[in-house]
Design a protein around this motif. Structure first.
Motif, short mmCIF file in Angstrom:
data_model
loop_
_atom_site.label_atom_id
_atom_site.label_comp_id
_atom_site.label_asym_id
_atom_site.label_seq_id
_atom_site.Cartn_x
_atom_site.Cartn_y
_atom_site.Cartn_z
N GLN A 49 0.85 -1.18 0.00
CA GLN A 49 0.00 0.00 0.00
C GLN A 49 0.89 1.23 0.00
O GLN A 49 1.65 1.45 0.94
CB GLN A 49 -0.92 0.00 1.23
N PHE A 50 0.74 2.04 -1.04
CA PHE A 50 1.47 3.30 -1.13
C PHE A 50 0.66 4.37 -0.42
O PHE A 50 -0.56 4.26 -0.28
CB PHE A 50 1.73 3.66 -2.59
N PRO A 51 1.34 5.42 0.05
CA PRO A 51 0.62 6.49 0.76
C PRO A 51 -0.57 7.01 -0.03
O PRO A 51 -0.48 7.23 -1.23
CB PRO A 51 1.70 7.55 0.94
N ARG A 52 -1.69 7.13 0.66
CA ARG A 52 -2.93 7.68 0.10
C ARG A 52 -3.50 6.81 -1.03
O ARG A 52 -4.28 7.29 -1.85
CB ARG A 52 -2.73 9.12 -0.39
N GLU A 53 -3.09 5.53 -1.03
CA GLU A 53 -3.67 4.61 -2.00
C GLU A 53 -4.26 3.39 -1.30
O GLU A 53 -4.11 3.22 -0.09
CB GLU A 53 -2.61 4.17 -3.03
N SER A 54 -4.91 2.54 -2.07
CA SER A 54 -5.50 1.31 -1.52
C SER A 54 -4.49 0.18 -1.57
O SER A 54 -3.58 0.19 -2.41
CB SER A 54 -6.73 0.92 -2.35
N PRO A 55 -4.64 -0.82 -0.71
CA PRO A 55 -3.77 -2.00 -0.81
C PRO A 55 -3.98 -2.70 -2.15
O PRO A 55 -5.08 -2.67 -2.73
CB PRO A 55 -4.25 -2.89 0.35
N ALA A 56 -2.91 -3.33 -2.62
CA ALA A 56 -2.97 -4.10 -3.87
C ALA A 56 -2.09 -5.33 -3.71
O ALA A 56 -1.07 -5.29 -3.02
CB ALA A 56 -2.51 -3.24 -5.04
N LEU A 57 -2.50 -6.41 -4.38
CA LEU A 57 -1.73 -7.65 -4.27
C LEU A 57 -0.36 -7.49 -4.91
O LEU A 57 -0.23 -7.00 -6.03
CB LEU A 57 -2.48 -8.79 -4.96
N LEU A 58 0.67 -7.95 -4.19
CA LEU A 58 2.04 -7.92 -4.70
C LEU A 58 2.46 -9.32 -5.17
O LEU A 58 2.89 -9.52 -6.29
CB LEU A 58 2.98 -7.41 -3.61
#
Lengths: 112, 113
Positions: free
Chosen positions: B38-47
Motif C-alpha cells: 500500500q502506497f501512501p494515500r492509495e489502496s492496498p494491492a496484491l504484490l
C-alpha cells in the motif's frame, strides 16, 4: 481489472449519528469485505459476504451492521456512530476466498 | 489475539540493498499467503502470494520464503528502489471451512536513495 467503487469518499458525522457506507463491484465477484484501517492495526475485517443475502461476521463487528443486497452492492451501516469508529474504511472483493482481493479507494469517516 | 504477526514495524534500507520483511502465523489451517502493498494515500494491492506446496515464490525482485514447520514467511526485496517505499501487509487464508483473510499489522518500508 476489477472495479470497486465506494461512496462517499469522505464523511463527517456526530456522535450518535447514522451513517451508511456504500460499495459496488462490477466484476461479478462472489466475495465482498469491509475493513477498517487504523495506524498500528493494519486492516481489520468488520463483515464479509460470499453472495447476495449472505452476511458473515468478521473480527471487529461491534457497532456495525452490513447488508449485501445484490452481488454488486455491499453496505456498511453505523446506526449510532461513536468517535472510536473514526477510521479509513475499505471495501474489497474477490472471486473466491483464496484469490486476489481488489480494494476500493476507501472512505474516510470522522465521528465528532 | 493476533493470528498473523509482522516484523519489523518499520524498516529503512538504502537503495540497492535487500529488504527483509518477516511474517509469522499461528493457525495451521492457513494455506494461502498473499502479500499486499500500500502506497501512501492509495489502496492496498496484491504484490505476490504463495501456497504451502512451495517454499519459495519469485516475481522479479520480490521473493517469498516459506517455512511451514516454523509457520514463518519472509518477503525479500532485492535491489530495493525508492519506488518500493510502501507499507507491506502479510495475510493468510484458511483452505477449508473459512472464507476470511487475516491481515498482519504491516511493515512500513522506506528506501533511501
Amino acid at each position: 481489472e476489477a472495479a470497486v467503487t465506494q461512496s462517499p469518499r469522505n464523511k463527517v458525522t456526530v456522535t450518535g449519528g447514522n451513517v451508511t457506507l456504500s460499495c459496488r463491484q462490477t466484476n461479478s465477484h462472489n466475495y465482498m469485505y469491509w475493513y477498517r484501517q487504523d495506524t498500528g492495526h493494519g486492516l481489520r475485517l468488520i463483515h464479509y459476504s460470499y453472495g447476495a443475502g449472505n452476511l458473515q461476521i468478521g473480527d471487529v463487528p461491534d457497532g456495525y451492521k452490513a447488508t449485501r443486497t445484490t452481488q454488486e452492492d455491499f453496505f456498511l451501516l453505523l446506526e449510532l456512530a461513536s468517535p472510536s469508529q473514526t477510521s479509513l474504511y475499505f471495501c474489497a472483493s474477490s472471486r473466491v476466498n483464496q484469490d486476489t482481493q481488489y480494494f476500493g479507494p476507501g472512505t474516510r469517516l470522522l465521528v465528532l | 489475539q493476533q493470528q498473523v504477526r509482522q516484523s519489523p514495524q518499520s524498516l529503512t534500507v538504502w537503495e540497492g540493498e535487500t529488504a527483509i520483511l518477516n511474517c509469522s502465523y499461528e493457525d495451521s489451517t492457513f494455506d494461502y499467503f498473499p502479500w499486499y502493498w500500500q502506497f501512501p494515500r492509495e489502496s492496498p494491492a496484491l504484490l505476490i502470494a504463495i501456497r504451502p506446496v512451495s517454499n519459495k515464490k519469485e516475481d522479479g525482485r520480490f521473493t517469498i520464503f516459506f517455512n511451514k514447520r516454523e509457520k514463518k514467511l519472509s518477503l525479500h526485496i532485492t535491489d530495493s528502489q525508492p519506488g518500493d517505499s510502501a507499507t507491506y501487509f502479510c495475510a493468510a487464508t484458511p483452505g477449508t471451512g473459512g472464507y476470511k483473510v487475516v491481515f498482519g499489522s504491516g511493515t512500513r518500508l522506506l528506501v533511501s536513495p
